[in-house]
Design a protein around this motif. Sequence first.
Motif, PDB file in Angstrom:
ATOM      1  N   UNK A  98       0.834  -1.205   0.000  1.00 15.34           N
ATOM      2  CA  UNK A  98       0.000   0.000   0.000  1.00 15.34           C
ATOM      3  C   UNK A  98       0.871   1.259   0.000  1.00 15.34           C
ATOM      4  N   UNK A  99       0.322   2.368  -0.484  1.00 11.95           N
ATOM      5  CA  UNK A  99       1.050   3.635  -0.442  1.00 11.95           C
ATOM      6  C   UNK A  99       1.425   3.978   0.984  1.00 11.95           C
ATOM      7  N   UNK A 100       0.520   3.709   1.909  1.00  5.81           N
ATOM      8  CA  UNK A 100       0.792   3.927   3.334  1.00  5.81           C
ATOM      9  C   UNK A 100      -0.129   3.030   4.129  1.00  5.81           C
ATOM     10  N   UNK A 101       0.350   2.576   5.267  1.00  7.21           N
ATOM     11  CA  UNK A 101      -0.501   1.766   6.153  1.00  7.21           C
ATOM     12  C   UNK A 101      -0.109   2.101   7.577  1.00  7.21           C
ATOM     13  N   UNK A 102      -0.994   2.790   8.284  1.00  5.49           N
ATOM     14  CA  UNK A 102      -0.684   3.324   9.605  1.00  5.49           C
ATOM     15  C   UNK A 102      -1.552   2.686  10.675  1.00  5.49           C
ATOM     16  N   UNK A 103      -0.982   2.610  11.858  1.00  8.32           N
ATOM     17  CA  UNK A 103      -1.629   1.919  12.970  1.00  8.32           C
ATOM     18  C   UNK A 103      -1.726   2.886  14.152  1.00  8.32           C
ATOM     19  N   UNK A 104      -2.877   2.939  14.781  1.00  5.39           N
ATOM     20  CA  UNK A 104      -3.008   3.733  16.015  1.00  5.39           C
ATOM     21  C   UNK A 104      -3.773   2.906  17.040  1.00  5.39           C
ATOM     22  N   UNK A 105      -3.293   2.907  18.277  1.00  4.86           N
ATOM     23  CA  UNK A 105      -4.048   2.189  19.304  1.00  4.86           C
ATOM     24  C   UNK A 105      -4.957   3.151  20.063  1.00  4.86           C
ATOM     25  N   UNK A 106      -5.669   2.605  21.028  1.00  4.55           N
ATOM     26  CA  UNK A 106      -6.723   3.367  21.715  1.00  4.55           C
ATOM     27  C   UNK A 106      -6.202   4.667  22.327  1.00  4.55           C
ATOM     28  N   UNK A 107      -5.051   4.562  22.978  1.00  6.51           N
ATOM     29  CA  UNK A 107      -4.522   5.745  23.658  1.00  6.51           C
ATOM     30  C   UNK A 107      -4.110   6.829  22.656  1.00  6.51           C
ATOM     31  N   UNK A 108      -3.540   6.395  21.537  1.00  4.29           N
ATOM     32  CA  UNK A 108      -3.145   7.355  20.497  1.00  4.29           C
ATOM     33  C   UNK A 108      -4.387   8.021  19.900  1.00  4.29           C
ATOM     34  N   UNK A 109      -5.419   7.239  19.672  1.00  6.48           N
ATOM     35  CA  UNK A 109      -6.674   7.783  19.140  1.00  6.48           C
ATOM     36  C   UNK A 109      -7.232   8.815  20.117  1.00  6.48           C
ATOM     37  N   UNK A 110      -7.221   8.428  21.386  1.00  5.10           N
ATOM     38  CA  UNK A 110      -7.724   9.305  22.447  1.00  5.10           C
ATOM     39  C   UNK A 110      -7.001  10.661  22.423  1.00  5.10           C
ATOM     40  N   UNK A 111      -5.673  10.590  22.298  1.00  3.12           N
ATOM     41  CA  UNK A 111      -4.886  11.826  22.312  1.00  3.12           C
ATOM     42  C   UNK A 111      -5.271  12.716  21.133  1.00  3.12           C
ATOM     43  N   UNK A 112      -5.373  12.128  19.956  1.00  7.73           N
ATOM     44  CA  UNK A 112      -5.714  12.913  18.767  1.00  7.73           C
ATOM     45  C   UNK A 112      -7.119  13.501  18.902  1.00  7.73           C
ATOM     46  N   UNK A 113      -8.052  12.706  19.376  1.00  6.74           N
ATOM     47  CA  UNK A 113      -9.437  13.162  19.465  1.00  6.74           C
ATOM     48  C   UNK A 113      -9.635  14.251  20.521  1.00  6.74           C
ATOM     49  N   UNK A 114      -8.744  14.295  21.499  1.00  4.44           N
ATOM     50  CA  UNK A 114      -8.825  15.360  22.506  1.00  4.44           C
ATOM     51  C   UNK A 114      -8.171  16.641  22.015  1.00  4.44           C
ATOM     52  N   UNK A 115      -7.380  16.525  20.947  1.00  4.73           N
ATOM     53  CA  UNK A 115      -6.563  17.668  20.536  1.00  4.73           C
ATOM     54  C   UNK A 115      -7.285  18.517  19.485  1.00  4.73           C
ATOM     55  N   UNK A 116      -6.643  19.596  19.088  1.00  5.60           N
ATOM     56  CA  UNK A 116      -7.231  20.453  18.052  1.00  5.60           C
ATOM     57  C   UNK A 116      -7.224  19.762  16.690  1.00  5.60           C
ATOM     58  N   UNK A 117      -6.487  18.670  16.596  1.00  4.36           N
ATOM     59  CA  UNK A 117      -6.412  17.953  15.327  1.00  4.36           C
ATOM     60  C   UNK A 117      -7.434  16.826  15.255  1.00  4.36           C
ATOM     61  N   UNK A 118      -8.487  16.948  16.035  1.00  3.78           N
ATOM     62  CA  UNK A 118      -9.529  15.930  16.097  1.00  3.78           C
ATOM     63  C   UNK A 118      -9.900  15.470  14.685  1.00  3.78           C
ATOM     64  N   UNK A 119      -9.840  14.163  14.462  1.00  5.13           N
ATOM     65  CA  UNK A 119     -10.032  13.651  13.114  1.00  5.13           C
ATOM     66  C   UNK A 119     -11.369  12.950  12.939  1.00  5.13           C
ATOM     67  N   UNK A 120     -12.086  12.753  14.056  1.00  2.11           N
ATOM     68  CA  UNK A 120     -13.334  12.005  13.985  1.00  2.11           C
ATOM     69  C   UNK A 120     -13.103  10.501  13.969  1.00  2.11           C
ATOM     70  N   UNK A 121     -12.014  10.069  14.564  1.00  2.00           N
ATOM     71  CA  UNK A 121     -11.764   8.623  14.664  1.00  2.00           C
ATOM     72  C   UNK A 121     -12.723   8.029  15.699  1.00  2.00           C
ATOM     73  N   UNK A 122     -13.212   6.797  15.455  1.00  2.00           N
ATOM     74  CA  UNK A 122     -14.046   6.141  16.470  1.00  2.00           C
ATOM     75  C   UNK A 122     -13.227   5.914  17.740  1.00  2.00           C
ATOM     76  N   UNK A 123     -13.840   6.193  18.918  1.00  2.00           N
ATOM     77  CA  UNK A 123     -13.051   6.112  20.154  1.00  2.00           C
ATOM     78  C   UNK A 123     -13.291   4.819  20.918  1.00  2.00           C
ATOM     79  N   UNK A 124     -14.300   4.074  20.489  1.00  2.00           N
ATOM     80  CA  UNK A 124     -14.636   2.871  21.259  1.00  2.00           C
ATOM     81  C   UNK A 124     -13.986   1.618  20.669  1.00  2.00           C
ATOM     82  N   UNK A 125     -12.774   1.778  20.134  1.00  2.00           N
ATOM     83  CA  UNK A 125     -12.091   0.634  19.539  1.00  2.00           C
ATOM     84  C   UNK A 125     -10.701   0.509  20.155  1.00  2.00           C
ATOM     85  N   UNK A 126     -10.083  -0.647  20.005  1.00  2.00           N
ATOM     86  CA  UNK A 126      -8.738  -0.845  20.562  1.00  2.00           C
ATOM     87  C   UNK A 126      -7.651  -0.378  19.610  1.00  2.00           C
TER      88      UNK A 126
END
Lengths: 412, 478
Positions: free
Chosen positions: B246-274
Amino acid sequence: MVSQYSIEGLEPKEIFKPESLEEVSLILKDANEKNKALAPICYGTKLNLGNPLKRLDYLLILSELKNLVEYAPSDLYVTVQCGMKLKDLQEILKRKNQHIPLDPPYYDKASIGGIISTNSFGPKRLRYGSLRDMLLGLKIVTAEGKIIRAGGKVVKNVAGYDLVKLYIGSLGTLGVIAEATFRVYPLPEKLVTLIVKLKDYREAMSLKERVQDSYLLPCALDMINPSLASSLNLDGSYYLLVRFDGLEVDVNREVRDALDLFKKGGFYDVKVIEKDEDLWDKLINYPQRIKEKESFVSLKVGILSTDLPLLMRLMEEYNLKPLINYHLGLGLGRMFLIDAEDYNVLGKVIDALREELYSKKGYLVIEHSPKELKKYTNVWGKLREDFPLMKGLKEALDPKGILNPGRFVGGI
Amino acid sequence: MLKGEIIGNIEKILGKEAVITSKTELSVYESDGISIFKGLPSAVLLPKNSEEVSKVIKLCNDNDIKFIPRGAGTGLSGAATPEGREMLISLNRMNKILEIDLKNKIGVVEAGAINLQLSLAIANTGYYYAPDPSSQQACTIGGNIAHNSGGAHCLKYGVTGNHVLGLEVVLPNGEVIELGGKVLDQPGYDITGLFVGSEGTLGIVTKAIVKFTKKAEATKTLLATFNTIEDAANAVSDVIAEGIIPGAMEFMDKLAIEAVERSVHRAGFPRDVEALVLIDIDGLRDGVEVLSNKVIEIFKKNKAKEIKLPKDENERKRWWNGRKQAFGAMGTLSPNYLVEDGVITRSKLAKVLKKIDEIAKRYNLRVANVFHAGDGNLHPLIPFDMREEGILKRVIEAGEEILKVCVDEGGSITGEHGVGIIKRNLMSYCFKEEELEFMEKIRCVFNPKSLCNPNKKIPSRGCAMPLQTTTRTIVRGW
């Protein structure tokens, strides 16, 4: 009598055929202690490349080091010993529907170690890059017999200096390459070549631009001149060979659209070759196929494709009539002279060509020639301003100068 | 401290305004992106061209003054951080794009040029400069070269080194030389290749010749979420095992998602996943469809909870921005964080992530995992609060233990951030003594007095004797 083991007439005093890394290490230790000049070889396909050796004591034949060390198809890497032939490695990879997208000359005979030491490549470099882009790691036996690793098996690694790059194309002058780890790639589902007949080389340049500016992603984009075309059973015109590879759906569409693009440009004489392996094999290995060893001259030319007219003008001016294969997207070409006779004159012509090429930051290297020619000109051309660093590296890593002495750039 | 006389001489070369010596101004330069390592430089110099760099370095060489090249200071290994009051030579004023050669798809830039600016300069040509480290809005090409930087797209498109054709460098003795060039395979050793990734320990890059890459005709982005880390890791391994790059394949876990979603860079990632996997499948139009379908099958087989396509280009950009800003977003979890940079082969992902989790628990720390999964380049982020007593030691130890796991599994301690200061201790864990000695010999050829970025990258053992590397001694060797 010249034995089969002589290198350009120089006979080794002892011949070694090690079967393990440890043996290689012991031989190098011994050579270093006794200050014996050592030349590492495998199957000897490119022994003629480089300056004549200054001295030769030990010949280290690495063809018995030919094992597969590790193959992890699902992690897309393979580690082999340097004496394995590329062809044999490709056979192993093919069983898992994978390959290394490298198509150098002497494909059926050349060893992995030799290919790396000479930075050998073929037309597919356009899409897949060179060894720099597909080699992940090396195991090297140093001039002092130490076994060291460079890189690894992961695709990103910046721990330590990038020694892999240093060893690619270093012609066995910095150590013996013992093992190599490659990235492997999925085999393309389909390969197709379009052969476009051209009036002159300028048409190749304009077609290259059209292809560049379209969505098309050819894996090779090669121009051949009339004399080379004739020897490939095409009539005596300039031709552009455009090769597509990849998923079947993509290749089919690319071929269709490329045909359209060429038609729009006024190119109607286009052959579509579906089973194209033979064609490329013949092209890549042309002179060594028809001629006995030693008797032809092969020149590697580096010149940007926008400066191609200069190269072609020089050929006319100096009345040189080589067979030319120019990789348009790469700015690299090979020229073959089959019947050169007066090496004195040819040497002078090569020197004159070089001066012109340098003005465009290009260069010319003699990849293969009778030893005679090397009396009249040098193999590598002018030394660049980074040569003192090269010399410094050679002195630091091979302090006694035992490895392929004299063979590389500037006699290092 | 530097003598006033030397500073005076430098000011004569560069002009007064290009020499910073006041303590308040210097403090801006006391660290790079890894702020747990700090050190004041003795001065910061801002040369405008290679000639000035050369003159200043000659002066340093003559007076045995140590110096460090610095780009934008976004590095994550401390490679540009002074440890002994070295002088910083900042390349920030040398930020011009010197040439765009569209016919040959080549660019020539000064070392201080910003990565993203280069792609913007050729935005409408169908080509771009491929290496895209997450800091690409700020980081410089020279810094990228020093670290051989990667980014999200380097599994398919290669790291910085694969895109650099030639360099102009100033050697530690002040000489300016060209390496490589627009034309490939210049005869001789590939010194350009050796220079890339050398973290300023071989000399200072002042210009670079880089190549441009054709933009993919089509890109399809997918976001897949998973209920367990293991499922997500296996999904990643299976995509690669299938031979899909793939051109890119990135992985984020729950804590990383949490950090992004709390920040100004909120991406709309689902938060109820691992965990989530963000993937760009790019290439030719039809092939992208074929491969996307295969990827979707693989994700389903690995029990993906949800597989989403972006609603529109805006959402796609938001997802990618969320990923790229994830390091910065750690600030929403804690005042400080440490980011590691281990690499492993992809089939070991699930196993290593489990070990990281165990290590974190043992040290009573949290770890957020956000990384380039396609190429097995892990970025465990350890959030912490510096004010807590003794915590820094614990964090660093945990980080080192994680990297040791990567080495034990056949990988590396750094994929793209470099060794700098932070991983220097681990070099002897992944290299044998003779390998480190070998690298030191190479450094000594370029940097015999070890004045240029001393003791970074490879623990210094000193040079036996300075080797002559001046260009004046060119010998016609044939």
